[in-house]
Design a protein around this motif. Sequence first.
Motif, PDB file in Angstrom:
ATOM      1  N   GLY A  26      55.176 -26.060-102.605  1.00  0.00           N
ATOM      2  CA  GLY A  26      56.593 -26.294-102.850  1.00  0.00           C
ATOM      3  C   GLY A  26      57.488 -25.201-102.303  1.00  0.00           C
ATOM      4  N   ARG A  27      56.972 -23.976-102.217  1.00  0.00           N
ATOM      5  CA  ARG A  27      57.762 -22.868-101.675  1.00  0.00           C
ATOM      6  C   ARG A  27      57.265 -22.410-100.314  1.00  0.00           C
ATOM      7  NH1 ARG A  27      57.509 -18.713-106.579  1.00  0.00           N
ATOM      8  NH2 ARG A  27      55.347 -19.390-106.431  1.00  0.00           N
ATOM      9  N   SER A  28      55.989 -22.628-100.048  1.00  0.00           N
ATOM     10  CA  SER A  28      55.420 -22.217 -98.772  1.00  0.00           C
ATOM     11  C   SER A  28      54.378 -23.238 -98.339  1.00  0.00           C
ATOM     12  CB  SER A  28      54.789 -20.822 -98.881  1.00  0.00           C
ATOM     13  OG  SER A  28      53.734 -20.828 -99.826  1.00  0.00           O
ATOM     14  N   ALA A  29      54.036 -23.172 -97.068  1.00  0.00           N
ATOM     15  CA  ALA A  29      53.061 -24.108 -96.511  1.00  0.00           C
ATOM     16  C   ALA A  29      52.136 -23.361 -95.566  1.00  0.00           C
ATOM     17  CB  ALA A  29      53.767 -25.242 -95.770  1.00  0.00           C
ATOM     18  N   HIS A  30      50.900 -23.838 -95.494  1.00  0.00           N
ATOM     19  CA  HIS A  30      49.917 -23.250 -94.586  1.00  0.00           C
ATOM     20  C   HIS A  30      49.047 -24.384 -94.059  1.00  0.00           C
ATOM     21  CE1 HIS A  30      47.272 -19.696 -93.402  1.00  0.00           C
ATOM     22  NE2 HIS A  30      46.628 -20.765 -92.969  1.00  0.00           N
ATOM     23  N   LEU A  67      66.007 -30.330-100.576  1.00  0.00           N
ATOM     24  CA  LEU A  67      66.798 -31.405-101.170  1.00  0.00           C
ATOM     25  C   LEU A  67      65.856 -32.529-101.587  1.00  0.00           C
ATOM     26  CD1 LEU A  67      69.659 -32.647-101.684  1.00  0.00           C
ATOM     27  CD2 LEU A  67      69.451 -33.672 -99.404  1.00  0.00           C
ATOM     28  N   PRO A  68      65.862 -32.943-102.862  1.00  0.00           N
ATOM     29  CA  PRO A  68      64.942 -34.006-103.291  1.00  0.00           C
ATOM     30  C   PRO A  68      65.264 -35.338-102.611  1.00  0.00           C
ATOM     31  CG  PRO A  68      65.878 -32.823-105.175  1.00  0.00           C
ATOM     32  CD  PRO A  68      66.659 -32.406-103.978  1.00  0.00           C
ATOM     33  N   VAL A  69      64.233 -35.986-102.104  1.00  0.00           N
ATOM     34  CA  VAL A  69      64.359 -37.312-101.493  1.00  0.00           C
ATOM     35  C   VAL A  69      63.096 -38.097-101.837  1.00  0.00           C
ATOM     36  CG1 VAL A  69      65.819 -36.550 -99.573  1.00  0.00           C
ATOM     37  CG2 VAL A  69      63.332 -36.528 -99.319  1.00  0.00           C
ATOM     38  N   ASN A  70      63.138 -39.391-101.624  1.00  0.00           N
ATOM     39  CA  ASN A  70      61.927 -40.194-101.754  1.00  0.00           C
ATOM     40  C   ASN A  70      61.024 -39.946-100.549  1.00  0.00           C
ATOM     41  OD1 ASN A  70      62.549 -41.487-104.207  1.00  0.00           O
ATOM     42  ND2 ASN A  70      63.855 -42.964-103.145  1.00  0.00           N
ATOM     43  N   ASP A  71      59.733 -39.926-100.793  1.00  0.00           N
ATOM     44  CA  ASP A  71      58.791 -39.744 -99.693  1.00  0.00           C
ATOM     45  C   ASP A  71      58.903 -40.938 -98.747  1.00  0.00           C
ATOM     46  OD1 ASP A  71      56.545 -39.557 -98.004  1.00  0.00           O
ATOM     47  OD2 ASP A  71      55.396 -38.518 -99.545  1.00  0.00           O
ATOM     48  N   PRO A  72      59.288 -40.729 -97.483  1.00  0.00           N
ATOM     49  CA  PRO A  72      59.502 -41.865 -96.578  1.00  0.00           C
ATOM     50  C   PRO A  72      58.226 -42.397 -95.941  1.00  0.00           C
ATOM     51  CG  PRO A  72      60.045 -39.837 -95.454  1.00  0.00           C
ATOM     52  CD  PRO A  72      59.652 -39.446 -96.854  1.00  0.00           C
ATOM     53  N   GLY A  73      57.093 -41.723 -96.152  1.00  0.00           N
ATOM     54  CA  GLY A  73      55.874 -42.167 -95.494  1.00  0.00           C
ATOM     55  C   GLY A  73      55.879 -41.802 -94.020  1.00  0.00           C
ATOM     56  N   ARG A  88      57.846 -38.236-104.712  1.00  0.00           N
ATOM     57  CA  ARG A  88      59.040 -37.484-104.354  1.00  0.00           C
ATOM     58  C   ARG A  88      58.702 -36.459-103.285  1.00  0.00           C
ATOM     59  NH1 ARG A  88      63.764 -39.277-105.071  1.00  0.00           N
ATOM     60  NH2 ARG A  88      64.724 -37.300-105.686  1.00  0.00           N
ATOM     61  N   ALA A  89      59.675 -36.229-102.408  1.00  0.00           N
ATOM     62  CA  ALA A  89      59.525 -35.240-101.349  1.00  0.00           C
ATOM     63  C   ALA A  89      60.738 -34.315-101.377  1.00  0.00           C
ATOM     64  CB  ALA A  89      59.402 -35.929 -99.989  1.00  0.00           C
ATOM     65  N   ARG A  90      60.658 -33.257-100.592  1.00  0.00           N
ATOM     66  CA  ARG A  90      61.791 -32.333-100.474  1.00  0.00           C
ATOM     67  C   ARG A  90      62.069 -32.104 -98.992  1.00  0.00           C
ATOM     68  NH1 ARG A  90      63.103 -30.386-105.371  1.00  0.00           N
ATOM     69  NH2 ARG A  90      64.541 -28.850-104.511  1.00  0.00           N
ATOM     70  N   PRO A  99      60.213 -24.675 -86.771  1.00  0.00           N
ATOM     71  CA  PRO A  99      60.755 -26.031 -86.943  1.00  0.00           C
ATOM     72  C   PRO A  99      62.234 -26.014 -87.312  1.00  0.00           C
ATOM     73  CG  PRO A  99      59.454 -25.408 -88.852  1.00  0.00           C
ATOM     74  CD  PRO A  99      59.281 -24.302 -87.842  1.00  0.00           C
ATOM     75  N   LEU A 100      62.923 -27.090 -86.938  1.00  0.00           N
ATOM     76  CA  LEU A 100      64.325 -27.251 -87.320  1.00  0.00           C
ATOM     77  C   LEU A 100      64.447 -27.606 -88.799  1.00  0.00           C
ATOM     78  CD1 LEU A 100      65.567 -29.379 -84.286  1.00  0.00           C
ATOM     79  CD2 LEU A 100      65.758 -26.905 -84.596  1.00  0.00           C
ATOM     80  N   LEU A 101      63.567 -28.463 -89.260  1.00  0.00           N
ATOM     81  CA  LEU A 101      63.545 -28.851 -90.666  1.00  0.00           C
ATOM     82  C   LEU A 101      62.153 -29.346 -91.007  1.00  0.00           C
ATOM     83  CD1 LEU A 101      65.223 -32.311 -91.290  1.00  0.00           C
ATOM     84  CD2 LEU A 101      64.785 -31.453 -89.012  1.00  0.00           C
ATOM     85  N   CYS A 102      61.863 -29.400 -92.309  1.00  0.00           N
ATOM     86  CA  CYS A 102      60.549 -29.843 -92.777  1.00  0.00           C
ATOM     87  C   CYS A 102      60.725 -30.823 -93.927  1.00  0.00           C
ATOM     88  CB  CYS A 102      59.703 -28.656 -93.260  1.00  0.00           C
ATOM     89  SG  CYS A 102      59.153 -27.546 -91.960  1.00  0.00           S
ATOM     90  N   LEU A 103      59.741 -31.675 -94.075  1.00  0.00           N
ATOM     91  CA  LEU A 103      59.682 -32.612 -95.192  1.00  0.00           C
ATOM     92  C   LEU A 103      58.346 -32.388 -95.890  1.00  0.00           C
ATOM     93  CD1 LEU A 103      61.346 -35.050 -96.373  1.00  0.00           C
ATOM     94  CD2 LEU A 103      59.790 -36.515 -95.085  1.00  0.00           C
ATOM     95  N   SER A 104      58.389 -31.961 -97.149  1.00  0.00           N
ATOM     96  CA  SER A 104      57.154 -31.688 -97.888  1.00  0.00           C
ATOM     97  C   SER A 104      57.025 -32.648 -99.054  1.00  0.00           C
ATOM     98  CB  SER A 104      57.136 -30.245 -98.401  1.00  0.00           C
ATOM     99  OG  SER A 104      58.135 -30.044 -99.386  1.00  0.00           O
ATOM    100  N   SER A 105      55.795 -32.991 -99.372  1.00  0.00           N
ATOM    101  CA  SER A 105      55.545 -33.920-100.473  1.00  0.00           C
ATOM    102  C   SER A 105      54.234 -33.543-101.142  1.00  0.00           C
ATOM    103  CB  SER A 105      55.475 -35.356 -99.955  1.00  0.00           C
ATOM    104  OG  SER A 105      55.169 -36.254-100.999  1.00  0.00           O
ATOM    105  N   THR A 106      54.253 -33.446-102.452  1.00  0.00           N
ATOM    106  CA  THR A 106      53.042 -33.164-103.215  1.00  0.00           C
ATOM    107  C   THR A 106      52.807 -34.280-104.216  1.00  0.00           C
ATOM    108  OG1 THR A 106      54.291 -31.863-104.814  1.00  0.00           O
ATOM    109  CG2 THR A 106      53.305 -30.666-102.983  1.00  0.00           C
TER     110      THR A 106
END
Length: 712
Positions: free
Chosen positions: A607-611, A628-634, A655-657, A690-697
């Motif tokens: 949620g705060r970092s990725a590897h 920003l919370p969003v629905n996971d778009p797949g 949910r994704a961010r 990256p310009l932006l990232c989408l993360s989902s757990t």
Amino acid sequence: MTGDDDPAAEPLRALARELVDIAVTIQDAAAHATAALTDAALLRAAPNAPSAARPAYRALLRATTNGRGLGYAFTGGRLATAAAKAGAMLGAESLAVRVLATSLRLRVAAVALTHPELTGDPMLVRLIDAAAADRDVEAVRALRALVKDRGAVRALSQLAPVFGEVLALRALLDENPLNDATAWLIATGRGFATADPITGMSNRAIAVLDTGEGAARRIELTAAESARLCTRGSLLGFLANIGTIGTTGRALVQSVEGPDGVIRHVLQAPGMRMGRPDGDSPQDLLGAFSSAVLASSPYSRALAEAVADYGPPPGAELALVGHSAGGAAIMNLAQDAGFCARHTVTHAVAVGSPVDFKRPADPRTWVASVTNRHDIIPTLDGQGAGTCFDLHPGWYVVDYSDSTHLFPHCHSIERYLANLTDDLPEAREHIEQRLAAFRGRVVRSQAYLLFDRPPDPVGFPFLAVPTRPVGGPGGNVELPIRCRDGDALTAYFAVRPAAAAELLEGTGLGPAVRVAGRALLAVHAAWNRRTSAGGYAELHVGVVVPGPSRRSSRPAVRPDLLRAAELRRSGTFLVGSAVDTVAVRALGSRLWGGETYLTPLELRLDGRSAHVTAGQILTLRGRLGPGLPVNDPGLVGYTGAAGAVLRSCVRARGRARLHAAPSLRLLVEPRSAHPLAGRLRELALDGARPLLCLSSTTRQTLRDAAVPVPRA
């Protein structure tokens, strides 16, 4: 370490108890005077005998408002209550309050004899004196100075032995009328603190947020956990079991063959799970609060469901052992007449729990309460080390102090276990002796996962879809692949438009989606922990495209990227894919088309970092930044095959961010000859951010076979 008070403390406590009785008597007198003053019949009769009524009313009014009498002592009835609250807001006090405040000061003095740091520490003395003297501004300054000097944890731990008394003093003497009833309950020991003693907010108003009928489902422990469970029943063994299963939303029921050959049962309940309130587990913060405040809570009801599923014979002997919120929950069970009618609750042992105002339904139930005086949690019901009341003469109470003053360390089950093992031999032996019937061979153990309410079947309704078998190297695999739990990260990079156009040439998928004149490329990694095809990880690299038959990369395409996958036409033209299992690699051409590489993959996402690590291909790691919370778009992927375009779709639930300012960096493995590593170098992505990232757990996904896109 000691469990005994200084002998000089008992006279102070006895005097404090006597002052409580005096304060209650004064309050009763004030209630009678107020009732006479506001009696409607007397008020109607007063004009008929004014010469007699006037002096009487003058005397009553003087008695209930004069500082030399009962003080400002209106109490009882709506009008009197409103007048009392108005007086409290103006700083008026009653004689009963002053007497009760003196009782609380004596309780603090009694505790200080055993804890000399309370009077020897200037900063603590300043805070306690300010609270006792109704100097709110000075009290706030003293608390702020204490926290600044020692930190919140240490300050709270040092104040813990008199925490309830200090809060009650402040509540009694401040100008807030909303907390007076709570202060009175704490000071007189007549009941659980029904509201926050600082603000006066009702505890029940918070506790009712914890809803649910409670549920329990059998769960298997890991091999390591099972190996650590006690094999013979004992107090220390049961507490060690609680430490083994931890605050993970689980509870344990065991059966023990006693010395007499009779099978008895033991319910073991851990404390609160740390972190934010959990809408599924009753062991969260709200669950702990409601277990302490209410007579029944989702936690206790879930424990009852666990016992019912375990299936002890009707009337079988049952011991209850709990720590922290678990102790409050098992005491709720012990005071549930229906539960006690089904089971013979012989023992209830609460460790580090606020249980002073809970009473077993069966008077034969033996209760033990073990509390560390520097542990804040047992004082949440308003009674702590300074109490002058014997609230439960039939209980075995161990209230002790040790050298570990820091909270929450002194609250941990490990610390209580160490204290009972090494420092409290007399208390340990006494409880063990009372549990003698439960000291024997453990013949059965069953863990349960607890819920606020019965959970839906796994994956229902999202994963409840028709399936079909397809051949694989290890046998048939069902499609769609259903993932019950997984993580995913999609990172979007900017690349040269010419490089992207070269990859898209001849596909009919149109120009790449652009941002500030640069083409958008996606790197998607997913760790599918539990799926119908086994656990596997996957990596996809592709150019973001508006979809078939689109010839524009205008900005209107970009919102389409966040639509649900099954409704989205924009997607990613895959230029390389990799997985880490042979079975899924064999299905790659069917699932998404194109060449699929087999390589070790790892995704760690918190949620705060990725590897992300992909064998000899790449490493992508760093901080994600705010999201920003969003629905996971797949995920929607396109590939070209034999002149046709295949569309693959990963439908997602969860949910994704969306992270607009990530600080990740992609590094291509140096000197790697892997084709996908070479492709990334050609796109100049080595060292790119990256310009932006989408993360989902904790997502759920459905991945079916790719299908050809019909020609326009």
